[in-house]
Write an enzyme that holds these catalytic residues in place. Sequence first.
Site, PDB file in Angstrom:
ATOM      1  N   HIS A  60     -38.877  22.111 -16.894  1.00 44.55           N
ATOM      2  CA  HIS A  60     -39.934  21.828 -15.925  1.00 44.55           C
ATOM      3  C   HIS A  60     -41.243  22.462 -16.387  1.00 44.55           C
ATOM      4  O   HIS A  60     -41.276  23.259 -17.333  1.00 44.55           O
ATOM      5  CB  HIS A  60     -39.540  22.316 -14.528  1.00 44.55           C
ATOM      6  CG  HIS A  60     -39.359  23.799 -14.403  1.00 44.55           C
ATOM      7  ND1 HIS A  60     -38.376  24.494 -15.061  1.00 44.55           N
ATOM      8  CD2 HIS A  60     -40.031  24.738 -13.672  1.00 44.55           C
ATOM      9  CE1 HIS A  60     -38.450  25.778 -14.754  1.00 44.55           C
ATOM     10  NE2 HIS A  60     -39.452  25.948 -13.910  1.00 44.55           N
ATOM     11  N   HIS A  62     -43.343  24.739 -15.377  1.00 43.68           N
ATOM     12  CA  HIS A  62     -43.806  26.070 -15.023  1.00 43.68           C
ATOM     13  C   HIS A  62     -43.975  26.850 -16.322  1.00 43.68           C
ATOM     14  O   HIS A  62     -43.153  26.731 -17.244  1.00 43.68           O
ATOM     15  CB  HIS A  62     -42.830  26.774 -14.086  1.00 43.68           C
ATOM     16  CG  HIS A  62     -42.997  26.372 -12.646  1.00 43.68           C
ATOM     17  ND1 HIS A  62     -42.031  26.606 -11.682  1.00 43.68           N
ATOM     18  CD2 HIS A  62     -44.035  25.754 -12.003  1.00 43.68           C
ATOM     19  CE1 HIS A  62     -42.466  26.145 -10.503  1.00 43.68           C
ATOM     20  NE2 HIS A  62     -43.672  25.621 -10.681  1.00 43.68           N
ATOM     21  N   ASP A  64     -43.517  29.731 -17.607  1.00 45.30           N
ATOM     22  CA  ASP A  64     -42.505  30.563 -18.271  1.00 45.30           C
ATOM     23  C   ASP A  64     -41.402  29.736 -18.923  1.00 45.30           C
ATOM     24  O   ASP A  64     -40.464  30.297 -19.493  1.00 45.30           O
ATOM     25  CB  ASP A  64     -41.910  31.580 -17.285  1.00 45.30           C
ATOM     26  CG  ASP A  64     -41.324  30.950 -16.031  1.00 45.30           C
ATOM     27  OD1 ASP A  64     -41.807  29.882 -15.630  1.00 45.30           O
ATOM     28  OD2 ASP A  64     -40.393  31.546 -15.452  1.00 45.30           O
ATOM     29  N   HIS A  65     -41.548  28.408 -18.865  1.00 47.09           N
ATOM     30  CA  HIS A  65     -40.555  27.546 -19.495  1.00 47.09           C
ATOM     31  C   HIS A  65     -41.153  26.627 -20.562  1.00 47.09           C
ATOM     32  O   HIS A  65     -40.382  25.980 -21.285  1.00 47.09           O
ATOM     33  CB  HIS A  65     -39.838  26.706 -18.437  1.00 47.09           C
ATOM     34  CG  HIS A  65     -38.998  27.533 -17.520  1.00 47.09           C
ATOM     35  ND1 HIS A  65     -37.643  27.683 -17.670  1.00 47.09           N
ATOM     36  CD2 HIS A  65     -39.340  28.300 -16.449  1.00 47.09           C
ATOM     37  CE1 HIS A  65     -37.181  28.489 -16.733  1.00 47.09           C
ATOM     38  NE2 HIS A  65     -38.194  28.877 -15.971  1.00 47.09           N
ATOM     39  N   HIS A 140     -36.212  22.417  -7.299  1.00 42.88           N
ATOM     40  CA  HIS A 140     -37.129  23.531  -7.507  1.00 42.88           C
ATOM     41  C   HIS A 140     -38.486  23.141  -6.916  1.00 42.88           C
ATOM     42  O   HIS A 140     -38.620  22.087  -6.294  1.00 42.88           O
ATOM     43  CB  HIS A 140     -37.223  23.846  -8.999  1.00 42.88           C
ATOM     44  CG  HIS A 140     -37.887  25.143  -9.321  1.00 42.88           C
ATOM     45  ND1 HIS A 140     -37.632  26.306  -8.626  1.00 42.88           N
ATOM     46  CD2 HIS A 140     -38.815  25.465 -10.266  1.00 42.88           C
ATOM     47  CE1 HIS A 140     -38.361  27.283  -9.144  1.00 42.88           C
ATOM     48  NE2 HIS A 140     -39.090  26.795 -10.117  1.00 42.88           N
ATOM     49  N   ASP A 210     -34.637  26.098 -13.434  1.00 39.86           N
ATOM     50  CA  ASP A 210     -34.563  26.876 -12.215  1.00 39.86           C
ATOM     51  C   ASP A 210     -34.127  25.971 -11.061  1.00 39.86           C
ATOM     52  O   ASP A 210     -34.444  24.803 -11.044  1.00 39.86           O
ATOM     53  CB  ASP A 210     -35.924  27.453 -11.872  1.00 39.86           C
ATOM     54  CG  ASP A 210     -36.513  28.344 -12.961  1.00 39.86           C
ATOM     55  OD1 ASP A 210     -35.955  28.410 -14.073  1.00 39.86           O
ATOM     56  OD2 ASP A 210     -37.562  28.945 -12.735  1.00 39.86           O
TER      57      ASP A 210
END
Length: 301
Positions: A60, A62, A64-65, A140, A210
């Site tokens: 996804h 975000h 941190d990914h 999420h 997540d």
Amino acid sequence: MNLTILGCYAATPRTITNPTSQVLEMKNQMFLIDCGEGTQVQLRKHKIKFSRINHVFISHLHGDHFYGLIGLISTFSLLSRQNDLHVYGPKGIKEVTLLQLKLSGSWTSYNLYFHELDSKESQIVFEDDKVVVSTIPLKHRVYTNGYLFQEKTGDRKLNLNAVMNHNIDTCYYNKIKSGSDMTMEDGTVIPNEELTFDPIAPKSYAFCSDTVYDETIVTLIRDVDVLYHESTFLEADEQYCEMTMHCTAKQAAKIALLANAKHLVLGHYSTRYGSIEPFKEEAKTVFENVELADDGKVFEF
């Protein structure tokens, strides 16, 4: 089947921890799953060959990914990469990546293919003669997918003593390994089971990060060999799960139990905790075979 954890902590990178990224080696292929900041540094640190990575799966959008993706793509060009690179991820991954390449004038020296996803149903996104990869729709705050990696059943293994005892010519070996019986010149039929051994059981790996606790994914990952499931919080902080749409370690264990997974690997820990050991302790109250992901850790299954 080897799994190398490059990063497994939530939200922001720190000097001692890295955001989500991991490398799955399956059937002699290397798949990069998520690409948080610092991924290429971790690849170098753990001596993983960049050239073997031809497929990147982003769960996804975000940071941190996937914030490490543009750096990795650029470095591939600096290394004079020639192999095609395939990126699988939510709709928008192509736009955000190409905009950065455009504004920096940094076009790739290799073919870069984007496979954008927007379906809320599970779908096959990659398949060759050895491995098939399907999405695991997750719940999420933004559109998110996990990924299920499954080995295909290989050829049967020759029983060399048996084929030599029957004086079977080597030209028939591939046909026998594919499952065929052997008909001799005198008409005698030798069953395949007498000439071969069962192939090695195919392995499977499910990446789920997540997501909020969601039992609907259980049917998609039933009997999986290894389940990596996010465990951002401990049960004492479960009140944050609904707001952030994450899970506790105990909830991850419940999913593993319902899915009849063989192994559970926990990850995506909130950095509010001083130790990750309580995550394992909590999960083991529900599911026995629990492992803790940690940066640099390598699992061999």
